[in-house]
Every structure is written in C-alpha cells, then in structure tokens.
Scaffold this active site. Structure first.
Site, PDB file in Angstrom:
ATOM      1  N   ASP A 239       0.812  -1.221   0.000  1.00 12.12           N
ATOM      2  CA  ASP A 239       0.000   0.000   0.000  1.00 12.12           C
ATOM      3  C   ASP A 239       0.845   1.271   0.000  1.00 12.12           C
ATOM      4  OD1 ASP A 239      -2.269  -1.695   0.288  1.00 12.12           O
ATOM      5  OD2 ASP A 239      -1.835  -1.805   2.425  1.00 12.12           O
TER       6      ASP A 239
ATOM      7  N   LYS B  86       2.209   2.296  -5.093  1.00 12.74           N
ATOM      8  CA  LYS B  86       2.917   1.841  -6.307  1.00 12.74           C
ATOM      9  C   LYS B  86       2.072   2.007  -7.559  1.00 12.74           C
ATOM     10  CE  LYS B  86       3.423  -2.276  -4.481  1.00 12.74           C
ATOM     11  NZ  LYS B  86       2.909  -2.034  -3.139  1.00 12.74           N
TER      12      LYS B  86
ATOM     13  N   GLY C  47      -4.289  -4.402  -4.137  1.00 11.22           N
ATOM     14  CA  GLY C  47      -5.325  -3.445  -4.528  1.00 11.22           C
ATOM     15  C   GLY C  47      -4.620  -2.208  -5.037  1.00 11.22           C
ATOM     16  N   HIS C  48      -4.543  -2.057  -6.343  1.00 15.40           N
ATOM     17  CA  HIS C  48      -3.795  -0.939  -6.900  1.00 15.40           C
ATOM     18  C   HIS C  48      -4.759   0.177  -7.308  1.00 15.40           C
ATOM     19  CE1 HIS C  48      -0.285  -3.870  -7.869  1.00 15.40           C
ATOM     20  NE2 HIS C  48      -0.357  -3.544  -6.604  1.00 15.40           N
TER      21      HIS C  48
ATOM     22  N   GLN D 253       2.178  -5.877  -3.016  1.00 15.64           N
ATOM     23  CA  GLN D 253       2.540  -5.917  -1.589  1.00 15.64           C
ATOM     24  C   GLN D 253       3.886  -5.195  -1.378  1.00 15.64           C
ATOM     25  OE1 GLN D 253       1.537  -9.350  -2.961  1.00 15.64           O
ATOM     26  NE2 GLN D 253      -0.467  -8.522  -2.607  1.00 15.64           N
TER      27      GLN D 253
END
Ligand code: IMP
Length: 437
Positions: free
Chosen positions: A13, A16, A40-41, A228
């Site tokens: 988080d 990225k 979760g991007h 991650q």
C-alpha cells in the site's frame, strides 16, 4: 533497453499503482510478477478512482501491453470481472493482455480454505495472520507441492477436470477430518464456473517469457510492477505475518523469466509514514491521535478488504533493509501532503531492544520475536504546517518538507527521484525521470 522494477519498501500500500501508471506513459509493457488479487492498486485519473487487483496498473496507457507473469496466482473470475469492467469503459484488452500459461489458478476452494484456516487460528488462539482470505496462501502451497492447476491446463479440459477434483478432494477431506461442522463449498459448482471462465480467458493465454524477451530484445521498455511490499516477502518479511510470494527483486525475475541482465533500475516506493494491514509486528505503530490523523487524512483503509490500516512513523531502518535486499537505484516517496498539519515529524533511525538503552539495534531485524520487543528511537524534524497537496516542483515545497526528503535520502543512501503530493497522476514532483538520459 531500459527495464524497470517498481517495488514496495514497506508492508504494501505504498502507492505503487500511481507510480506505475505515471511511468507507463513511457513504457511499452507492464508486467505483474507475484501475488494475486490480494493486491489493490488504486489509480486516480482526472478525479476518477479505479482499483484493480490483478490488472497491471499501466492499463490506462494504450501504448502498453499488459502481462500477468508466471509468478502470479490468478483467480480467473476476478480477472474476467476486471476485463469486463474495463471493456465497459471502452478499453478493449484483446491483443493487449497476455496471461502466462504457467501462472497458477486460484479456485474458490482455495479461498474457502484460507478463510477456514484463519478462523481456526482464532478458535485455537493461534497466531492469526490476518490474510485477505482470497486463497493466496493455499494456491501457492499447491504450486510448491506440485499439484496446482495452471493456465496451460485449460488446453486439455478433461485432464484439467481430473486434476481439479483430485486436488480439491485432497484439500477438502483434510479440512473435513478436523472440522466436521464446516460447510464445504460445492465442488461441482466451482468446477463448472471455472470451466466456463477458462474458455473466456484462453485467448489471452500464452508463453509470456518468450513475449517479454522479444520485447526487451527490440529495445522496448518493460516495467515490472510489484505487489505488496518488501516486509510481506515470504523469505525476508516478518514471517509468519507475510504473504506467500517473493515481493522482493528475486520475485520479479522468477515471476517473469527475465534475467538480472535485463533489469536496469530498481525503484523502491515508500510512504512518508508507515502502514500495515493484518497482524504482525510494527515497531513504529502509533496507537494515539497522530496514528488516527494519519489514518484519516491518508484514507488508510485496505483497497482489497476495506480493513483499517494500522499507521505509524516512517521506519528508516526498514528502508535501509529494503535497499539492501533489492539493490534500489532510486526511491519514490508518497503521501507527503498527509503530514501537512503536523508540527513535528519523526523518523525511526534505530531501536532499543526490550527498552534497554544499552541494547541498540541499528538494523530492521530478521527475527520476528525480536521485532516485537523493539522500542523505536526517533529523530524529530520540524513540520511545515502548510499545504503541499498538488505541488509539482521540488523548489516549491516548504523548506522543512525539502529537508525531510533530503534527510531520508541521506540516511537510506538512495536518491529520492519522485515525490507524490496527492492521489492524482499530476500531483507529482519528478526530480529525475527514470527514463531521462
Ligand atoms: P495474504 O496475502 O492474503 O495471504 O495475506 C497475508 C498478509 O499480507 C496479511 O497481513 C495481509 O493483510 C497482507 N497483504 C496481502 N496483500 C496486501 C496488500 O496488497 N497490501 C497490504 N497488505 C497486504
């Protein structure tokens, strides 16, 4: 050739997705190499938010092909949903998205097992990991046990069916032996939906190793997108409170089949503070009003599970270790604006073991038991108490914000080339573009 890996330096988080989106303006291919839909991007473009779990973050730059490498574990239903979601907004991925034929498949029984195990740990008062419950661990276990289903198995659905039932049967019978009362998922339902989705995804499946080498040989730019962060790495993270893949640079190689010769830059991404979702040690965690402020101002809620992220001060020892493990060539620091109202900002430079002033630890330790006993020692820097959101030039930052960036650079010994000052693509200071000569 200029191929770049973007990796998280903390517990995920770090922001990225935004950086990948920004840099893929200048690349030709973006590739995911590990993890699955536990990631979760989040990407903001023109005030519109998009969250992807499997789709590489370069999706909004049509000059990029999108590759999901062999190291990723893929829930085909989630991937199909993302393909459809994009298609509804006019983004057609046919001929643009490539899924490795060697990537392993997460089925719904993997996620069921993941959840059962976590629940079990609560019941037995064991150490819960706080997984996303999406079947990541069980799918990687099957990969290592050499019983996993891969995308290439879709080429022979009869054999695929046989493998599926054999594998699922083994898993579920072992669960049932211990937990007679658990309602187990219906395998026929799982298999029939898997078969249906496999046919839809087959046109995207190929040998991505071959594809990536050809792209690189042509002198085109590939961006390797980490999911991650460094300290969730199965080998180098805060084990057992980690994910089940290698989030560090080694994972980028094994997860794509690219060689060390092909990676020119390794860019580490960190927030100006620290967060963690799930269980596990977090030496600089703040359970006070500053932690609450970071949580609120930083909107620190998990993009995948919606869980509140734990918040704390930046741990420089962590960044130093991330640099060591990954051979960082530069760093990106994100969410500067979240610190705007603070009178003082702390960064952890070392620790005391067990609170003992004679036991100084300068490094982020490998041992999780020692990590839990650390008292962080901070360097305190003055805040700037003025808005930085949306600033795009380093020279326009308040003096104390510039000093913070420079101090982090000095301590980690890696140049900070990009500073993010807000969620949008444009809220960014680029001190040196990774693709500049
Ligand atoms: P798993 O990856 O679902 O097995 O979860 C293992 C640990 O990694 C848990 O603490 C999760 O909260 C954490 N985790 C997994 N993916 C992410 C992510 O994308 N961001 C932050 N934490 C994550």
């Amino acid at each position: 050739m200029a191929n770049i890996a973007i990796l998280g330096c903390q517990w995920g988080d770090e922001g990225k997705g935004k950086i990948v989106d920004l840099l893929t303006e200048k690349t030709n291919a973006v590739v995911r190499f590990q993890g699955g839909n536990n990631a979760g991007h989040t990407i903001w473009v023109d005030g519109k938010k998009s969250v992807f779990h499997l789709m590489p973050s370069g999706v909004f730059h049509p000059n990029n092909i999108l590759v999901i490498g062999n190291g990723v574990v893929i829930n085909p239903h989630i991937l199909w949903e993302e393909i459809n979601q994009l298609s509804e907004t006019g983004i057609d991925l046919k001929g643009r998205l490539f899924i490795s034929d060697s990537a392993h498949i997460i089925t719904n029984f993997h996620s069921a097992i993941d959840k059962i195990r976590e629940e079990d740990k609560i019941l037995t008062k064991g150490s819960k990991i706080g997984t996303t419950g999406l079947g990541i661990g069980p799918a990687y276990e099957d990969k290592c046990a050499r019983v996993g289903l891969r995308f290439m198995d879709f080429y022979d659905m009869d054999l695929c069916e046989e493998k599926f039932y054999h594998n699922a049967g083994l898993h579920l019978s072992s669960v049932q032996a211990v937990h007679k009362n658990y309602e187990l998922p219906n395998l026929d339902d799982i298999y029939s939906s898997l078969k249906e989705v496999s046919l839809k995804l087959l046109p995207f499946v190929c040998d991505t190793l071959d594809l990536l080498h050809k792209i690189s040989d042509k002198g085109e730019h590939i961006l390797l997108e980490g999911a991650q962060g460094c300290f969730l790495d199965i080998d180098h993270g805060t084990y057992p409170f980690v994910t089940s893949s290698n989030t560090t640079i080694g994972g980028a190689l094994t997860g794509t089949g690219m060689s060390t010769k092909m990676i020119d830059q390794v860019i580490g991404v960190s927030k100006f503070y620290a967060t963690r979702v799930g269980e596990g040690p977090f030496p600089t965690e703040l359970n006070d009003e500053i932690g609450a402020l970071l949580q609120e101002k930083g909107h620190e809620k998990g993009a995948t599970t919606g869980r509140d992220r734990r918040c704390g001060w930046l741990d420089v020892c962590q960044l130093q270790k991330a640099s060591l493990l990954n051979g960082l060539t530069s760093m990106v620091l994100t969410k500067l604006d979240v610190l705007d109202t603070l009178a003082e900002i702390k960064i952890c430079t070392h620790y005391l073991v067990g609170g003992d002033v004679d036991k100084i630890e300068n490094k982020f330790p490998n041992r999780t038991d020692i990590l839990s006993e650390l008292t962080p020692v901070y360097e305190t820097l003055p805040g700037w108490q003025s808005p930085t959101k949306g600033i795009r030039e380093f020279s326009e930052l308040p003096k104390n914000a510039k000093s913070l960036v420079k101090r982090i650079e000095e301590l980690v010994k890696v140049p900070v080339t990009i500073v993010s000052t807000g969620p949008d693509r444009l809220d960014t200071i680029i001190r040196k573009h990774p693709f500049a000569d």
